[in-house]
Design an enzyme around this catalytic site. Structure first.
Site, PDB file in Angstrom:
ATOM      1  N   GLY A 296      95.561  48.395 144.930  1.00 30.89           N
ATOM      2  CA  GLY A 296      95.083  49.636 145.538  1.00 30.89           C
ATOM      3  C   GLY A 296      93.615  49.559 145.939  1.00 30.89           C
ATOM      4  O   GLY A 296      93.106  50.388 146.681  1.00 30.89           O
TER       5      GLY A 296
ATOM      6  N   ASP B 128     100.766  45.323 134.186  1.00 33.08           N
ATOM      7  CA  ASP B 128     100.188  44.986 135.496  1.00 33.08           C
ATOM      8  C   ASP B 128      98.847  44.278 135.344  1.00 33.08           C
ATOM      9  O   ASP B 128      98.289  43.793 136.325  1.00 33.08           O
ATOM     10  CB  ASP B 128     100.018  46.244 136.361  1.00 33.08           C
ATOM     11  CG  ASP B 128      99.251  47.341 135.656  1.00 33.08           C
ATOM     12  OD1 ASP B 128      99.699  47.775 134.578  1.00 33.08           O
ATOM     13  OD2 ASP B 128      98.196  47.756 136.167  1.00 33.08           O
ATOM     14  N   ASN B 129      98.342  44.205 134.125  1.00 37.22           N
ATOM     15  CA  ASN B 129      97.084  43.500 133.890  1.00 37.22           C
ATOM     16  C   ASN B 129      97.304  42.212 133.101  1.00 37.22           C
ATOM     17  O   ASN B 129      96.394  41.723 132.433  1.00 37.22           O
ATOM     18  CB  ASN B 129      96.100  44.405 133.157  1.00 37.22           C
ATOM     19  CG  ASN B 129      95.608  45.536 134.049  1.00 37.22           C
ATOM     20  OD1 ASN B 129      95.610  45.426 135.274  1.00 37.22           O
ATOM     21  ND2 ASN B 129      95.199  46.637 133.445  1.00 37.22           N
TER      22      ASN B 129
HETATM   23  P1  AMP Z   1      93.749  49.224 136.530  1.00 32.80           P
HETATM   24  O1  AMP Z   1      94.075  50.209 135.468  1.00 32.80           O
HETATM   25  O2  AMP Z   1      92.299  49.128 136.815  1.00 32.80           O
HETATM   26  O3  AMP Z   1      94.352  47.882 136.256  1.00 32.80           O
HETATM   27  O4  AMP Z   1      94.422  49.762 137.890  1.00 32.80           O
HETATM   28  C1  AMP Z   1      95.727  50.282 137.909  1.00 32.80           C
HETATM   29  C2  AMP Z   1      96.166  50.607 139.309  1.00 32.80           C
HETATM   30  O5  AMP Z   1      95.322  51.594 139.903  1.00 32.80           O
HETATM   31  C3  AMP Z   1      96.179  49.443 140.277  1.00 32.80           C
HETATM   32  O6  AMP Z   1      97.304  49.576 141.106  1.00 32.80           O
HETATM   33  C4  AMP Z   1      94.908  49.634 141.066  1.00 32.80           C
HETATM   34  O7  AMP Z   1      94.988  49.048 142.335  1.00 32.80           O
HETATM   35  C5  AMP Z   1      94.832  51.145 141.152  1.00 32.80           C
HETATM   36  N1  AMP Z   1      93.451  51.619 141.345  1.00 32.80           N
HETATM   37  C6  AMP Z   1      92.458  51.646 140.431  1.00 32.80           C
HETATM   38  N2  AMP Z   1      91.318  52.109 140.941  1.00 32.80           N
HETATM   39  C7  AMP Z   1      91.566  52.402 142.247  1.00 32.80           C
HETATM   40  C8  AMP Z   1      90.804  52.925 143.332  1.00 32.80           C
HETATM   41  N3  AMP Z   1      89.504  53.235 143.189  1.00 32.80           N
HETATM   42  N4  AMP Z   1      91.415  53.086 144.512  1.00 32.80           N
HETATM   43  C9  AMP Z   1      92.713  52.780 144.677  1.00 32.80           C
HETATM   44  N5  AMP Z   1      93.492  52.289 143.708  1.00 32.80           N
HETATM   45  C10 AMP Z   1      92.945  52.098 142.499  1.00 32.80           C
HETATM   46 MG    MG Z   2      94.772  46.247 137.035  1.00 36.19          MG
END
Ligand code: AMP
Ligand code: MG
Length: 497
Positions: A97, A257-258
């Site tokens: 994202g 997903d991480n």
């Molecule tokens: P994370 O928890 O950081 O691993 O992110 C989880 C999901 O949220 C992933 O699909 C990221 O791409 C999306 N995501 C996190 N921050 C943003 C953002 N600022 N804009 C768009 N998508 C985001």
């Molecule tokens: Mg992530």
């Protein structure tokens, strides 16, 4: 604007294999244009390792390229689809994202690596997000991932940090930035889940075949390549999590997903390092129930791997019962494999070359004493490694009740008397397993705050420099190796990159 690349030259010989997979695996996406990109840090040694033609980049070129403003020839930017369990709850569509894969290159070792821009703008997977990253989290990812690499832990790398000149809003207005990161691949447990959740067995197989070809080519010859893939990821993750525990790393958001299938640490959000040893330590503000606490990481990895196994069932064997049986057998090896990696690493930390029956208990006894006495995890091990150095500091002094250290220490000394290595050789080997400096939470925050509030990047550069040599004694910079100030105990980390 000047051209980012010298006339007629390319920065890299891109070869984009993921973009050749079926359309449903990704979405083509050009990075957003930003108004005033400036390079904060460019990782030249890594760029050379990747075979990038650095000399082709003009003075203003790196900022344009690594902010996403200029697409180098051969780049084929995409955002990849994935799903994931976040804190135990399944979301069938997450995806890149706020990260865009610029392209893949083959590095000096013949390994295919992704170059990805994180914070490069909205994609089809952004949902409500802005696709951007704030400066703080970008610098944090840079510091943390490069520190992990220097500590010998498998990780994505940081190639560049660029400020964008844009403002991003995270409850407040913040300077925007992009981190260019390098990955063995962007394939996560959640990527497999994305296809499995749609009943798309062909998609799972295509992804598995791609993963095997890219990360585990020898498995193509295995009796059952999909089962062998599961076994390989189990092994890689067992080694990785053991490594985290040996240096006191808390990932903070081990959602499926991480978690990569390559075995690299990925997504440095709310991660942090232990100070005083306590397996219940949680820093992340959103981890209310301690799901991703330091000591839970092995069982969470095991849980995530079970989710990976589920996605492969239909590919492993057409007979479901048989498939479950075979996958379960492989999965069940995780605790044993983890324990083996962990114990081997802890033996190294304690300077033990040989293996004895009671070693596991010996390790646990030390950790228990450290926990009871709120002893600093990094410093205890480092000081045990410095017993023969003139500038040595006493590990004992780190324990509130030094007597509990003495009992353990006597036992350790006796154990060492049965070791073949002499004291000096052992101490020097131990110093290679026990870092003097880690990215202490307060040091990282200090560096970030200076950059964000004053535009002063000097503390960031200084800390990064120190973290590149974590196993060296750096007397001129002793403060980086000190015990953190008391305020540390209330430290909180936040997710939002
Ligand atoms: P994370 O928890 O950081 O691993 O992110 C989880 C999901 O949220 C992933 O699909 C990221 O791409 C999306 N995501 C996190 N921050 C943003 C953002 N600022 N804009 C768009 N998508 C985001
Ligand atoms: Mg992530």
């Amino acid at each position: 604007m000047d051209q980012p690349l010298s006339q007629g030259r390319a920065i890299a010989d891109f070869s984009n294999s993921f973009a050749e997979l079926p359309d449903r695996f990704f979405v083509r996406q050009t990075p957003a244009h930003v108004s005033g990109p400036q390079v904060i840090k460019f990782n030249e040694p890594l760029a050379r390792e990747l075979g990038l033609d650095i000399d082709a980049i003009t003075a203003a070129g790196a900022a344009e390229i690594f902010s996403g403003n200029f697409l180098p020839p051969g780049a084929d930017p995409i955002a990849q689809a994935y799903a994931g369990h976040q804190f135990g709850n399944f979301t069938p569509q997450l995806g890149d994202g706020r990260a865009i894969l610029l392209g893949e290159v083959i590095d000096h070792n013949g390994i295919r690596r992704d170059i990805q821009l994180k914070g490069a703008g909205r994609t089809a997977f952004s949902r409500g997000g802005d696709g951007r990253a704030a400066l703080g989290p970008v610098l944090r990812e840079y510091l943390m991932s490069e520190a992990m690499h220097a500590l010998g832990i498998s990780t994505t790398r940081a190639l560049a940090a660029v400020s964008t000149g844009e403002t991003v809003f995270r409850e407040q207005a913040l300077p925007g930035a992009v981190v260019a990161r390098v990955l063995a691949s962007n394939i996560r447990v959640g990527t497999f889940q994305y296809f499995a959740a749609r009943g798309d067995t062909d998609g799972v197989k295509t992804l598995a075949d791609y993963t095997i070809a890219r990360h585990y080519p020898a498995l193509r010859q295995a009796e059952n390549p999909y089962l062998a893939l599961l076994a390989a990821v189990v092994e890689k993750q067992a080694a990785l999590i053991a490594g985290w525990l040996q240096i006191g790393f808390i990932h903070g958001v081990m959602n499926t997903d991480n978690m990569t299938v390559s075995g690299e640490t990925i997504d440095y959000g709310p991660c942090a390092f232990l100070d005083g040893y306590d397996p219940a330590t949680v820093f992340s503000s959103i981890d209310q129930f301690g799901r991703y606490a330091f000591g839970n990481q092995p069982s969470i990895a095991f849980w995530n791997l079970a989710r990976l196994a589920e996605t492969l069932l239909a590919s492993i064997d057409p007979d479901e019962n048989r498939s479950v049986e075979r996958a379960t057998e492989i999965l069940q090896e995780f605790p044993t494999k983890f324990q083996a990696f962990y114990l081997a690493g802890m033996r190294k930390k304690l300077g033990l070359q040989t293996a004895e029956e009671g070693d596991s208990e010996r390790v646990q006894n030390l950790l228990n004493a450290m926990q009871e006495n709120k002893a600093d995890f990094t410093l205890v091990f480092r000081r045990l490694s410095e017993t023969n150095l003139p500038e040595r500091a006493d590990a004992r002094a780190l324990f509130e009740n030094p007597a509990s250290f003495d009992a353990w220490h006597n036992d350790w000394q006796q154990r060492l008397s049965r070791e073949p290595m002499d004291d000096a050789a052992r101490a020097s080997a131990m110093r290679q397993a026990n870092p003097a400096v880690i990215p202490r939470n307060y040091l990282v925050e200090e560096a970030l705050a200076a950059a964000i509030t004053q535009g002063d990047f000097q503390p960031f550069h200084a800390l990064l420099q120190i973290l590149q040599h974590p196993f060296d004694n750096q007397p001129a910079n002793a403060r980086y190796a000190e015990i953190p100030p008391q305020t540390e105990t209330i430290y909180r980390t936040f997710c939002g990159t």
